[in-house]
Scaffold this motif. Structure first.
Motif, PDB file in Angstrom:
ATOM      1  N   GLU A 122     -30.225   7.296   0.744  1.00  0.00           N
ATOM      2  CA  GLU A 122     -30.466   7.073   0.788  1.00  0.00           C
ATOM      3  C   GLU A 122     -31.109   6.627  -0.961  1.00  0.00           C
ATOM      4  O   GLU A 122     -30.930   7.750  -1.523  1.00  0.00           O
ATOM      5  CB  GLU A 122     -32.008   6.330   1.589  1.00  0.00           C
ATOM      6  N   GLY A 123     -31.342   5.283  -1.419  1.00  0.00           N
ATOM      7  CA  GLY A 123     -31.497   5.162  -2.656  1.00  0.00           C
ATOM      8  C   GLY A 123     -32.432   5.148  -2.857  1.00  0.00           C
ATOM      9  O   GLY A 123     -33.755   4.708  -3.622  1.00  0.00           O
ATOM     10  N   GLY A 136     -30.296   9.969  -2.660  1.00  0.00           N
ATOM     11  CA  GLY A 136     -28.667   9.286  -3.602  1.00  0.00           C
ATOM     12  C   GLY A 136     -28.974   9.451  -4.783  1.00  0.00           C
ATOM     13  O   GLY A 136     -28.291  10.312  -5.174  1.00  0.00           O
ATOM     14  N   ASN A 137     -30.054   9.672  -5.393  1.00  0.00           N
ATOM     15  CA  ASN A 137     -30.489   9.687  -6.870  1.00  0.00           C
ATOM     16  C   ASN A 137     -30.838  10.898  -7.343  1.00  0.00           C
ATOM     17  O   ASN A 137     -30.711  11.576  -8.747  1.00  0.00           O
ATOM     18  CB  ASN A 137     -31.755   8.798  -7.948  1.00  0.00           C
ATOM     19  N   ARG A 138     -30.765  12.107  -6.186  1.00  0.00           N
ATOM     20  CA  ARG A 138     -31.793  14.070  -6.307  1.00  0.00           C
ATOM     21  C   ARG A 138     -30.748  14.474  -5.595  1.00  0.00           C
ATOM     22  O   ARG A 138     -30.577  15.503  -5.325  1.00  0.00           O
ATOM     23  CB  ARG A 138     -32.868  14.091  -5.908  1.00  0.00           C
ATOM     24  N   VAL A 139     -29.201  13.980  -5.622  1.00  0.00           N
ATOM     25  CA  VAL A 139     -28.466  14.269  -4.173  1.00  0.00           C
ATOM     26  C   VAL A 139     -27.997  15.952  -5.090  1.00  0.00           C
ATOM     27  O   VAL A 139     -28.014  17.220  -4.353  1.00  0.00           O
ATOM     28  CB  VAL A 139     -27.119  14.117  -4.311  1.00  0.00           C
ATOM     29  N   GLU A 163     -33.381  21.873   0.899  1.00  0.00           N
ATOM     30  CA  GLU A 163     -33.232  20.948   1.505  1.00  0.00           C
ATOM     31  C   GLU A 163     -32.591  20.843   2.663  1.00  0.00           C
ATOM     32  O   GLU A 163     -32.612  20.737   4.329  1.00  0.00           O
ATOM     33  CB  GLU A 163     -33.926  19.580   1.157  1.00  0.00           C
ATOM     34  N   VAL A 164     -31.379  21.197   2.369  1.00  0.00           N
ATOM     35  CA  VAL A 164     -30.217  20.564   3.440  1.00  0.00           C
ATOM     36  C   VAL A 164     -30.057  22.081   4.144  1.00  0.00           C
ATOM     37  O   VAL A 164     -29.972  22.420   5.371  1.00  0.00           O
ATOM     38  CB  VAL A 164     -28.826  20.295   2.722  1.00  0.00           C
TER      39      VAL A 164
END
Length: 126
Positions: free
Chosen positions: A75-76, A109-112, A118-119
């Motif tokens: 998300e953004g 989405g800005n910190r993928v 976290e994943v």
């Protein structure tokens, strides 16, 4: 015209994919009966479930019975919005029942590039 699986040969797969695209003839999907856990990956648009995922769930949600559903999304910066609630709603609307749902993995989405820990943590909970 084509078999169930795509060929292992890159050029044959490319040929098949181009034929399907040109003829607007996507393959029939053999869906979910073989899986116990279904990972649903998507992006939110305007803090809600985007239209392609809505269409997918409305078409195939009935095949999601007796499954563990594990949503993950990017998300953004505004969160998942109502997307996880809509997943449940659309699956049920198409006849899916008796499912369990994990907590959603939400990645900004800005910190993928910073989300590996976290994943991994989320995957251990599944």
């Amino acid at each position: 015209m084509f078999g169930r699986t795509y060929p292992a040969n890159y050029h044959k797969t490319l040929n098949r994919a181009n034929c399907e695209r040109i003829q607007n003839d996507p393959p029939e999907l053999e869906m979910l009966s073989q899986y116990d856990t279904i990972y649903l990956g998507y992006q939110t648009w305007a803090m809600t479930l985007r239209q392609p995922m809505r269409a997918f769930l409305l078409e195939y949600g009935g095949e999601f019975s007796n499954k563990k559903i594990a949503p993950f999304l990017s998300e953004g910066g505004y969160g998942s919005g109502d997307s996880t609630e809509l997943i449940r709603e659309f699956i049920a609307r198409d006849g899916g029942k008796n499912n369990t749902y994990t907590s959603a993995l939400v990645v900004d989405g800005n910190r993928v590039d910073e989300s590996d820990v976290e994943v991994k943590r989320w995957l251990k909970t599944i």
